[in-house]
Design a protein around this motif. Structure first.
Motif, mmCIF file in Angstrom:
data_model
loop_
_atom_site.group_PDB
_atom_site.id
_atom_site.type_symbol
_atom_site.label_atom_id
_atom_site.label_comp_id
_atom_site.label_asym_id
_atom_site.label_seq_id
_atom_site.Cartn_x
_atom_site.Cartn_y
_atom_site.Cartn_z
ATOM 1 N N LEU B 243 0.743 -1.431 0.227
ATOM 2 C CA LEU B 243 -0.194 0.178 -0.104
ATOM 3 C C LEU B 243 1.020 1.486 0.234
ATOM 4 N N VAL B 244 1.960 1.250 1.166
ATOM 5 C CA VAL B 244 2.831 2.502 0.888
ATOM 6 C C VAL B 244 3.347 2.475 -0.150
ATOM 7 N N LEU B 245 4.582 1.518 -0.954
ATOM 8 C CA LEU B 245 4.718 2.154 -1.890
ATOM 9 C C LEU B 245 4.743 1.848 -3.306
ATOM 10 N N GLY B 246 3.214 1.171 -3.409
ATOM 11 C CA GLY B 246 2.090 1.268 -4.628
ATOM 12 C C GLY B 246 1.167 3.070 -4.369
ATOM 13 N N GLY B 247 1.344 3.035 -3.006
ATOM 14 C CA GLY B 247 0.594 4.115 -3.073
ATOM 15 C C GLY B 247 1.668 5.843 -3.686
ATOM 16 N N ASP B 264 -0.424 21.971 -15.883
ATOM 17 C CA ASP B 264 -0.193 23.107 -14.667
ATOM 18 C C ASP B 264 0.451 22.910 -13.828
ATOM 19 N N PHE B 265 1.438 23.599 -13.841
ATOM 20 C CA PHE B 265 2.260 23.879 -12.664
ATOM 21 C C PHE B 265 2.198 23.342 -11.042
ATOM 22 N N ARG B 266 1.425 23.216 -10.808
ATOM 23 C CA ARG B 266 0.666 22.989 -9.269
ATOM 24 C C ARG B 266 1.401 21.629 -8.914
ATOM 25 N N TYR B 267 1.112 20.821 -9.913
ATOM 26 C CA TYR B 267 1.316 19.037 -9.718
ATOM 27 C C TYR B 267 2.636 19.191 -9.832
ATOM 28 N N PHE B 268 3.302 19.760 -10.266
ATOM 29 C CA PHE B 268 4.863 20.349 -10.000
ATOM 30 C C PHE B 268 5.244 20.711 -8.055
ATOM 31 N N ARG B 269 4.817 20.921 -7.928
ATOM 32 C CA ARG B 269 5.103 21.887 -6.478
ATOM 33 C C ARG B 269 4.301 20.565 -5.147
ATOM 34 N N TRP B 270 3.286 19.921 -6.137
ATOM 35 C CA TRP B 270 2.847 19.210 -5.060
ATOM 36 C C TRP B 270 3.800 17.957 -4.946
ATOM 37 N N MET B 271 4.559 17.287 -5.803
ATOM 38 C CA MET B 271 5.683 15.933 -6.422
ATOM 39 C C MET B 271 6.523 16.582 -5.999
ATOM 40 N N ARG B 272 7.148 18.059 -5.348
ATOM 41 C CA ARG B 272 7.722 17.657 -5.004
ATOM 42 C C ARG B 272 8.371 17.632 -3.326
ATOM 43 N N SER B 275 7.003 13.985 -2.963
ATOM 44 C CA SER B 275 8.650 13.353 -2.674
ATOM 45 C C SER B 275 9.416 13.333 -0.578
ATOM 46 N N CYS B 276 9.593 14.654 -0.442
ATOM 47 C CA CYS B 276 10.079 15.110 0.789
ATOM 48 C C CYS B 276 9.360 13.879 2.042
ATOM 49 N N GLY B 277 8.480 14.407 2.296
ATOM 50 C CA GLY B 277 7.479 13.559 2.839
ATOM 51 C C GLY B 277 7.428 11.671 3.069
ATOM 52 N N PHE B 278 7.399 11.538 1.809
ATOM 53 C CA PHE B 278 6.821 9.608 1.172
ATOM 54 C C PHE B 278 8.625 9.419 0.860
ATOM 55 N N LEU B 279 9.692 10.183 1.020
ATOM 56 C CA LEU B 279 11.333 9.708 1.085
ATOM 57 C C LEU B 279 11.102 8.731 2.702
ATOM 58 N N PRO B 280 10.939 9.698 3.601
ATOM 59 C CA PRO B 280 10.951 8.339 5.218
ATOM 60 C C PRO B 280 10.124 7.224 5.432
ATOM 61 N N LEU B 281 9.375 7.305 4.123
ATOM 62 C CA LEU B 281 7.718 6.299 3.791
ATOM 63 C C LEU B 281 8.741 4.756 3.300
#
Lengths: 180, 503
Positions: B243-247, B264-272, B275-281
């Motif tokens: 769930l975590v990795l796939g999510g 839409d550049f909004r997605y660029f900011r979301w991804m950035r 990712s900072c939060g996803f890395l520890p997960l």
């Protein structure tokens, strides 16, 4: 006694000096350099710089460190005075115990090779440099894009080189002299 | 430096991946993957007991190896966003696609959850049943009866002791010669005896206590780890990891594709930010995946560097497959306008750095265990120094996985010539297959024959069969998913920077 040392040419922008560098390269000058307030991407290519040989020096330094460390440890602890630590054998199978020191010494010698190799390549340290006498040159640490062609270049001619530099778009050219 | 490349010269909707150009490869991989997977499972059902158990190891090896590619894909995507990188925008879609294969391994690993293969791989399931049985035996009615009788005796003894002390106190206080000090001492003895009686009464044995005691005595290591190594938590974790990795990769990939469509550049900011939060997960999930699946092949062994070791290998592995895939795609006429030698140079440098990092971690793990020489820790390397595994490790892992690629990639020129770099990448991939093989397979012989044999004869053919089967499915799914979107993120704000990359 004074003699010509180099021409210092100033440019207004990174783009201007980039294209000037291409022309100087194509004109066949060898003893020249570019000084800019910040790194300009692709300048090494525009100047026609080849690969630096510093990496070769570093490789030699690293290999020297690698061999020194292995030799010192093997010679002292396996050959000269076999030292049994933690029941480990004193033969070729001891080699993992020597890896940390070998690793560190490889890095240390590589770092020394970088530092001293670089100093030798750029002929430092020295007391002074004739270019430091030029007001125009000093502006490269502020907002000036400076291109310097030295007089020891085989193609250097006082009149021709100045004209050539002006034709590449320099906003000002100054002759720097050195005492001898 | 050539002229500046502009995104204006590129098509607005990016470059479509035309599957028909690779129809042959796709077809072969589907036939190989589907056919051999079916064959493997049919054989799995009908082969005799020991071979059936050994095939569980084959399947685990194949699934884990191809999963490391996908894990590396997730890692490089995350790292790319978290560090706000510009260089790799043109190859980022390949990383995302590689990472998005993760659900495939969720499905492929499901058979390993069945009791048969599960118990063959991870002995702690059976050991845990034995432990629980020992606890039940210890808390049987007869045992409980005996324990209660013993308890009754200890209570009676405490009562007797209290009565004796009280009688002595009565006697002493009746005589006039007793000093104040003696009286005080007697008072204290009575209080102590009363306390002991209270304790004895309160410690009435229960069936639960006896069961725990029996489990502890049966298998102290597993008993202490019972909070982590139990069936319910283990199955829950399995689902949780995917769930975590796939999510993570689902969000990153779908935002990236939405940005392609809408610009839409909004997605660029979301991804950035994401990712900072996803890395520890991501780091925690992958670490515990390999703890659960690989380290637990011998539940009594442990290494604190295990997660990093497998992570280093995955990152190296997937950079190697990215380089190889990129060269192959370019040879078929894709990504010609956007990818340059500069991208190869950076990918080569990253692959080089992870060859060194992998070696650093692998050696550190070995070195600390070898030097400390503690029985529980050395068993991993003892197994892998027995028979031909010793020569295997030195030849393939020390020399083949580190020294040769390290020396081979030192020169800068090597990293800027795509075909040479691809050759080295393929070499690294082969070495990493052997690394994963070395992690899993030496456990098989001793585990299935109770330590009598190192090798199960003939089992290697099933390792190869499983590898080709999972590999075929991986290639097929990768190519199918690649056709779902543009081959590079065509509306990324840093696309132009990536196009004009200079090292």
């Amino acid at each position: 006694m004074k003699r010509a040392f180099a021409y210092v040419a100033e440019f207004d922008s990174a783009a201007a000096i980039y294209h000037a560098a291409e022309q100087v390269r194509d004109a066949g000058y060898k003893k020249w350099d570019v000084h800019t307030p910040y790194p300009v991407h692709g300048m090494d290519h525009a100047m026609g710089l080849g690969k630096s040989w510093l990496s070769g020096v570093v490789l030699c330094g690293g290999l020297t460190g690698f061999c020194t460390a292995l030799f010192l440890q093997f010679f002292t602890q396996v050959d000269l005075y076999p030292t049994v630590v933690q029941g480990k054998p004193t033969n070729l199978n001891t080699v993992p115990a020597f890896f940390p020191v070998t690793f560190e010494l490889t890095i240390l010698f590589s770092a020394f090779a970088v530092l001293f190799g670089l100093l030798a390549f750029v002929m430092l340290p020295r007391w002074n440099h004739p270019l430091f006498g030029s007001k125009k040159f000093a502006r490269f640490s502020d907002d000036g894009f400076i291109l310097v062609i030295e007089a020891r270049d085989a193609k250097f001619q006082e009149a021709d080189t100045k004209e050539f530099l002006l034709s590449t778009g320099a906003s000002g050219v100054e002759l720097v002299e050195e005492e001898f | 430096m050539s002229a500046i490349k502009s995104v204006d010269n590129l098509p607005n909707d990016g470059e479509k991946f035309d599957s028909s150009k690779v129809a042959l490869v796709k077809g072969i991989s589907l036939i190989l993957g589907g056919g051999l997977t079916a064959l493997f499972f049919i054989l799995w059902l009908f082969l005799p007991g020991q071979m059936q158990q050994s095939m569980a190891y084959s399947w685990l090896f194949a699934v884990v190896f191809f999963m490391t590619l996908s894990i590396g894909g997730i890692f490089w995507t995350l790292l790319h966003h978290a560090t706000n990188s510009g260089w790799g925008v043109v190859v980022r879609r390949l990383m995302e696609t590689l990472g998005s294969l993760i659900p495939l391994y969720f499905i492929l690993a499901l058979p390993l959850l069945l009791p048969g293969p599960r118990d063959a791989l991870w002995e702690w399931f059976e050991a845990r049943q034995e432990m629980i049985q020992a606890g039940k035996d210890h808390s049987s009615p007869e045992h409980l009866e005996a324990a209660k009788a013993e308890w009754g005796q200890s209570v009676a003894a405490a009562e007797k002791k209290l009565a004796a002390v009280k009688a002595k106190k009565e006697k002493e206080s009746a005589t006039a010669t007793a000093t104040a000090g003696e009286k005080y001492n007697l008072e204290q003895q009575v209080i102590a005896a009363e306390g002991k009686l209270e304790v004895a009464k309160a410690s009435e044995p229960t069936a639960e206590e006896l069961a725990s005691e029996g489990q502890l005595h049966a298998n102290v290591g597993l008993y202490k780890k019972r909070g982590y190594l139990n069936e319910v938590f283990w199955y829950a974790r399995y689902v949780g990891y995917f769930l975590v990795l796939g999510g993570i990769i689902y969000f990153l990939r779908s935002w990236s594709i939405k940005q392609d469509q809408t610009g839409d550049f909004r997605y660029f900011r979301w991804m950035r930010r994401g990712s900072c939060g996803f890395l520890p997960l991501f780091a925690a999930s992958w670490t515990f995946v390999v703890v659960d699946w690989l380290m637990a092949l011998d539940y009594t062994w442990f290494s604190t560097m295990w997660g990093v070791y497998l992570f280093a290998g995955s990152a190296l592995n997937s950079m190697a497959i990215l380089i190889a895939a990129l060269t192959w795609l370019r040879s078929r006429g894709f990504l010609k306008d956007v990818v340059s030698m500069e991208h190869y140079h950076i990918m080569g440098k990253l692959m080089f750095s992870f060859v060194v990092f992998w070696a650093y971690i692998a050696f550190s793990q070995f070195f600390l265990i070898w030097y400390a020489n503690i029985t529980e820790e050395t068993k991993f390397y003892l197994t892998r120094n027995t028979a031909y595994w010793n020569a295997y490790a030195i030849g393939f892992l020390v020399i083949g996985h580190f020294f040769l690629p390290f020396a081979g990639m030192l020169l800068r020129r090597v990293k800027t010539v795509p075909y040479v770099l691809t050759g080295i990448a393929l070499w690294n991939l082969c070495m990493h297959v052997l690394d994963i093989y070395w992690i899993i397979i030496p456990e098989r012989g001793p585990s299935l024959t109770q330590g009598k044999e190192m090798v199960i004869p003939g089992a290697i053919y099933f390792d190869i069969l499983a590898f080709v089967a999972v590999g075929g499915l991986t290639v097929f799914l990768f190519l199918s998913r690649l056709a779902k979107a543009s081959l590079y993120p065509c509306q990324d704000p840093r696309l132009e920077e990536s196009l004009n990359l200079v090292n």
